[in-house]
Design a protein around this motif. Sequence first.
Motif: not given
Length: 501
Positions: A339-344
Amino acid sequence: MLSFIDRQSGSLYMSAQLTVKIHGWILCCLLVIFSLSFSPPSLALSTELDKKLGAQNAKMVEQQMGIYQDAVLIDYVQQVGARLVAELENPRFDFRFTVIDDPAPNAFALPGGYVYVTRGLLALMINEDELATVLAHEIIHVTERHSIKQLGSSILPRLLEVPGDVVGHVIDEDLGTLLNAPLKTSNNLLASGYSRSHESDSDELGITLAAKAGYNPLAMGPILTRLNASIEYITQQEQRKSYFDDHPFTPDRVKNIKKTSKKLKYSGTSPIDSEFLTRLDGLFVAENPNRGVFVKQLFLHPQMGISIEFPKDWDTVNKPEAVGAVHTDRQSFIFVGLAPYQGAKNNADKFKHQIEEKYHVDVKVNPETTAWNSEAYWVGLIDSSGPEPMYVHRVWLELDNLSYQIVAVSPKAHQQQIEASARSFKPISEQQRDKIQHPVVRVVAAMSDETLDELARRSASEIPSDAIALLNQLELKQKLEKDQAVKIIVLQKYKDISTAQ
């Protein structure tokens, strides 16, 4: 009308008045990556069309199939390709030659000059002449614009349609983004193949080009024969001639190649590498362990450090962008990817807001603590408007500074399997990592008068002597010469492979 079902009542899901129609084979969609949705224009248009389509689909090929991570091998293939292109008269395209990370033996070209050969086909080759004739064949497909002409014939109807109304973009957009491939296909640039006449033209013009570049045009015959023999060996089914086949019958192709070759002269220019087989030493066979491997339904990715167990007897698929499984009914699937690394949590909240804004409902994100003391965020949806309710899982979680997402859809009958599979996602253990073994090509030196049976035993070959004979175009009972290079397949531990790289 959407209504939320609270988790405490025993359900993780939301009821949705949305239409669910998943038909066709979703796995096909994952593997069919060259989708085009336009009306084929006149072939009288400039070659800018070829370049545009080629660039668009080349990006998809490389994302979905993956480039084999061996810069030295790729550079060598490019050098052979460049020698061939140099013999073209007024080339209209800038050619690019790449090795695809696929164990299936294949070579193909896209419009505009994108030529690909798989590591699976390279493993079958025994000299540079064979590589050159294969590349020349694909170059002709490009210069003659066979792909563009084939699109005009529309020989295949739509292979798959997945409507975009399954909980909005949960499937069409989110799964499509995860797989980096559209979930709606129409004309197919690659799967449609070429006509018999296109293949015959590329055979004849291709070996003519190879001869001009100093390569033996007859080399096309042995690699075609070996390719066909390898398929027959694996499937235990002999190829039969059929007038309904799109491709010419292999023995007929070889016969025509020999006939055409008699008219050609070639200089026998020194190859770029006279020790071709050394280029193949260490080549991966079957799955690339750096992209993860399956042990039955258990998926292990030693580089990323993850594992997940997929439901028993489901068809599994492993692509660079995602790994997953599809039930045989083609209505249930589960896929995992980055997933985009923006935090789960941020990814889950973003999804929540998108659904709420689009459907004007309240969406609940359910946090859970994982076994590795991180947070996982679940959203569950039910679409009850169709013939049977469809359950949708969306999960976001983090592991070793990477953010992952899980997309899953199933009817109630498979809902528990889907949820159990999603919950099996966890770090790979050192014991699992240590047990990963992978087949690779090894080039060994034969002893004087050694038989293939003797060589196989001495070298701990994973394939029997008859397969070694096929792989090297040798007679089963022949005696080998001292230091003769022979390809075999051996098992190597992953930790040894990763250390060597």
